[in-house]
Design a protein around this motif. Structure first.
Motif, PDB file in Angstrom:
ATOM      1  N   SER A 204       0.790  -1.137  -0.034  1.00 18.86           N
ATOM      2  CA  SER A 204      -0.068  -0.162  -0.020  1.00 18.86           C
ATOM      3  C   SER A 204       0.813   1.387  -0.024  1.00 18.86           C
ATOM      4  O   SER A 204       2.184   1.019   0.351  1.00 18.86           O
ATOM      5  N   CYS A 205       0.306   2.379  -0.382  1.00 19.17           N
ATOM      6  CA  CYS A 205       0.944   3.448  -0.222  1.00 19.17           C
ATOM      7  C   CYS A 205       1.680   3.905   1.169  1.00 19.17           C
ATOM      8  O   CYS A 205       2.743   4.396   1.231  1.00 19.17           O
ATOM      9  N   GLU A 206       0.890   3.655   2.136  1.00 21.59           N
ATOM     10  CA  GLU A 206       1.345   4.057   3.475  1.00 21.59           C
ATOM     11  C   GLU A 206       2.600   3.026   3.809  1.00 21.59           C
ATOM     12  O   GLU A 206       3.305   3.418   4.701  1.00 21.59           O
ATOM     13  N   GLU A 207       2.414   1.650   3.499  1.00 24.95           N
ATOM     14  CA  GLU A 207       3.419   0.935   3.279  1.00 24.95           C
ATOM     15  C   GLU A 207       4.893   1.680   3.160  1.00 24.95           C
ATOM     16  O   GLU A 207       5.837   1.328   3.615  1.00 24.95           O
ATOM     17  N   ALA A 208       4.403   1.884   1.872  1.00 24.53           N
ATOM     18  CA  ALA A 208       5.601   2.441   0.823  1.00 24.53           C
ATOM     19  C   ALA A 208       6.286   3.686   1.722  1.00 24.53           C
ATOM     20  O   ALA A 208       7.526   3.592   1.768  1.00 24.53           O
ATOM     21  N   LYS A 209       5.345   4.468   2.113  1.00 28.52           N
ATOM     22  CA  LYS A 209       5.875   5.524   2.793  1.00 28.52           C
ATOM     23  C   LYS A 209       6.769   5.254   4.056  1.00 28.52           C
ATOM     24  O   LYS A 209       7.887   6.027   4.353  1.00 28.52           O
ATOM     25  N   TYR A 210       6.202   4.276   4.786  1.00 25.51           N
ATOM     26  CA  TYR A 210       7.000   3.875   5.921  1.00 25.51           C
ATOM     27  C   TYR A 210       8.413   3.290   5.760  1.00 25.51           C
ATOM     28  O   TYR A 210       9.465   3.589   6.317  1.00 25.51           O
ATOM     29  N   ILE A 211       8.620   2.535   4.269  1.00 28.28           N
ATOM     30  CA  ILE A 211       9.592   1.877   3.905  1.00 28.28           C
ATOM     31  C   ILE A 211      10.775   2.904   3.573  1.00 28.28           C
ATOM     32  O   ILE A 211      11.730   2.828   3.557  1.00 28.28           O
ATOM     33  N   CYS A 212      10.006   4.025   2.768  1.00 30.67           N
ATOM     34  CA  CYS A 212      10.746   5.219   2.385  1.00 30.67           C
ATOM     35  C   CYS A 212      11.432   5.859   3.576  1.00 30.67           C
ATOM     36  O   CYS A 212      12.829   5.976   3.566  1.00 30.67           O
ATOM     37  N   ASP A 213      10.795   5.917   4.753  1.00 31.40           N
ATOM     38  CA  ASP A 213      11.317   6.795   5.756  1.00 31.40           C
ATOM     39  C   ASP A 213      12.443   5.688   6.387  1.00 31.40           C
ATOM     40  O   ASP A 213      13.701   6.254   6.816  1.00 31.40           O
ATOM     41  N   LYS A 214      12.223   4.416   6.393  1.00 29.09           N
ATOM     42  CA  LYS A 214      13.308   3.489   6.912  1.00 29.09           C
ATOM     43  C   LYS A 214      14.479   3.533   5.942  1.00 29.09           C
ATOM     44  O   LYS A 214      15.463   3.386   6.677  1.00 29.09           O
ATOM     45  N   ASN A 215      14.288   3.458   4.796  1.00 33.01           N
ATOM     46  CA  ASN A 215      15.401   3.670   3.873  1.00 33.01           C
ATOM     47  C   ASN A 215      16.107   4.881   3.994  1.00 33.01           C
ATOM     48  O   ASN A 215      17.453   4.879   3.692  1.00 33.01           O
ATOM     49  N   GLN A 216      15.704   5.965   4.463  1.00 35.17           N
ATOM     50  CA  GLN A 216      16.519   7.127   4.724  1.00 35.17           C
ATOM     51  C   GLN A 216      17.352   6.902   5.676  1.00 35.17           C
ATOM     52  O   GLN A 216      18.614   7.718   5.676  1.00 35.17           O
ATOM     53  N   TYR A 217      17.146   6.025   6.678  1.00 31.43           N
ATOM     54  CA  TYR A 217      17.939   6.030   7.893  1.00 31.43           C
ATOM     55  C   TYR A 217      18.926   4.565   7.429  1.00 31.43           C
ATOM     56  O   TYR A 217      19.647   4.170   8.814  1.00 31.43           O
ATOM     57  N   GLY A 218      18.590   4.075   6.436  1.00 31.44           N
ATOM     58  CA  GLY A 218      19.545   2.981   6.287  1.00 31.44           C
ATOM     59  C   GLY A 218      19.022   1.573   6.974  1.00 31.44           C
ATOM     60  O   GLY A 218      19.815   0.691   7.399  1.00 31.44           O
ATOM     61  N   GLU A 219      17.798   1.693   7.519  1.00 28.43           N
ATOM     62  CA  GLU A 219      17.221   0.712   8.047  1.00 28.43           C
ATOM     63  C   GLU A 219      16.361  -0.324   7.519  1.00 28.43           C
ATOM     64  O   GLU A 219      15.700  -1.439   7.959  1.00 28.43           O
ATOM     65  N   ALA A 220      15.941  -0.261   6.012  1.00 28.30           N
ATOM     66  CA  ALA A 220      14.986  -0.949   5.401  1.00 28.30           C
ATOM     67  C   ALA A 220      15.949  -2.104   4.818  1.00 28.30           C
ATOM     68  O   ALA A 220      16.937  -2.288   4.488  1.00 28.30           O
ATOM     69  N   SER A 221      15.095  -3.262   4.784  1.00 26.40           N
ATOM     70  CA  SER A 221      15.868  -4.526   4.319  1.00 26.40           C
ATOM     71  C   SER A 221      15.533  -4.649   2.814  1.00 26.40           C
ATOM     72  O   SER A 221      15.161  -3.790   2.296  1.00 26.40           O
ATOM     73  N   PHE A 222      16.446  -5.589   2.318  1.00 24.59           N
ATOM     74  CA  PHE A 222      16.324  -5.774   0.843  1.00 24.59           C
ATOM     75  C   PHE A 222      15.051  -5.960   0.342  1.00 24.59           C
ATOM     76  O   PHE A 222      14.695  -5.208  -0.854  1.00 24.59           O
ATOM     77  N   PRO A 223      14.368  -6.803   0.847  1.00 15.97           N
ATOM     78  CA  PRO A 223      13.040  -7.234   0.413  1.00 15.97           C
ATOM     79  C   PRO A 223      12.031  -5.887   0.368  1.00 15.97           C
ATOM     80  O   PRO A 223      11.195  -5.730  -0.519  1.00 15.97           O
ATOM     81  N   GLU A 224      12.127  -5.024   1.519  1.00 11.83           N
ATOM     82  CA  GLU A 224      11.368  -4.055   1.782  1.00 11.83           C
ATOM     83  C   GLU A 224      11.691  -2.850   0.588  1.00 11.83           C
ATOM     84  O   GLU A 224      10.982  -2.220  -0.090  1.00 11.83           O
ATOM     85  N   ILE A 225      13.167  -2.688   0.280  1.00 17.47           N
ATOM     86  CA  ILE A 225      13.368  -1.727  -0.741  1.00 17.47           C
ATOM     87  C   ILE A 225      13.002  -2.364  -1.972  1.00 17.47           C
ATOM     88  O   ILE A 225      12.568  -1.487  -3.000  1.00 17.47           O
ATOM     89  N   LEU A 226      12.941  -3.556  -2.498  1.00 19.41           N
ATOM     90  CA  LEU A 226      12.330  -4.085  -3.702  1.00 19.41           C
ATOM     91  C   LEU A 226      10.877  -3.845  -3.602  1.00 19.41           C
ATOM     92  O   LEU A 226      10.396  -3.373  -4.831  1.00 19.41           O
ATOM     93  N   GLN A 227      10.306  -3.985  -2.499  1.00 22.10           N
ATOM     94  CA  GLN A 227       8.700  -3.563  -2.786  1.00 22.10           C
ATOM     95  C   GLN A 227       8.513  -1.998  -2.872  1.00 22.10           C
ATOM     96  O   GLN A 227       7.880  -1.581  -3.750  1.00 22.10           O
ATOM     97  N   LEU A 228       9.439  -1.324  -2.244  1.00 22.94           N
ATOM     98  CA  LEU A 228       9.295   0.194  -2.649  1.00 22.94           C
ATOM     99  C   LEU A 228       9.618   0.545  -4.059  1.00 22.94           C
ATOM    100  O   LEU A 228       8.782   1.275  -4.755  1.00 22.94           O
ATOM    101  N   ASN A 229      10.630  -0.132  -4.736  1.00 22.06           N
ATOM    102  CA  ASN A 229      10.932   0.075  -5.918  1.00 22.06           C
ATOM    103  C   ASN A 229      10.001  -0.243  -6.645  1.00 22.06           C
ATOM    104  O   ASN A 229       9.606   0.386  -8.071  1.00 22.06           O
ATOM    105  N   ILE A 230       9.253  -1.634  -6.528  1.00 19.44           N
ATOM    106  CA  ILE A 230       8.086  -1.960  -7.414  1.00 19.44           C
ATOM    107  C   ILE A 230       6.996  -0.896  -7.580  1.00 19.44           C
ATOM    108  O   ILE A 230       6.297  -0.475  -8.259  1.00 19.44           O
TER     109      ILE A 230
END
Length: 84
Positions: free
Chosen positions: A10-36
């Protein structure tokens, strides 16, 4: 709110992963989901762009902070001047 698919989020999940990614806390599967999600969602792309710009602005700012002891001294001085 989770969606049923592992790849499509969902868009909300993507925003959460984006925030995590900004701090280097997102996992590879999360980054993949965000990129999709970024491939097909204009709203998510705009959020990521604004988030990156905000992070870069804060990183490049010349913000200076005070220590906890300085803050405590200022608070005590203010209370003294207010008569407390």
């Amino acid at each position: 709110m989770k969606t049923n698919s592992k790849l499509f989020i969902s868009c909300e999940e993507a925003k959460y992963i984006c925030d995590k990614n900004q701090y280097g806390e997102a996992s590879f599967p999360e980054i993949l989901q965000l990129n999709i999600r970024l491939i097909y969602c204009k709203i998510t792309r705009a959020y990521v762009k604004r988030n990156k710009k905000l992070t870069e602005t804060i990183r490049n700012s010349d913000v200076q902070t005070i220590s906890a002891s300085q803050k405590k001294m200022m608070k005590e001085e203010l209370q003294k001047q207010l008569g407390k």
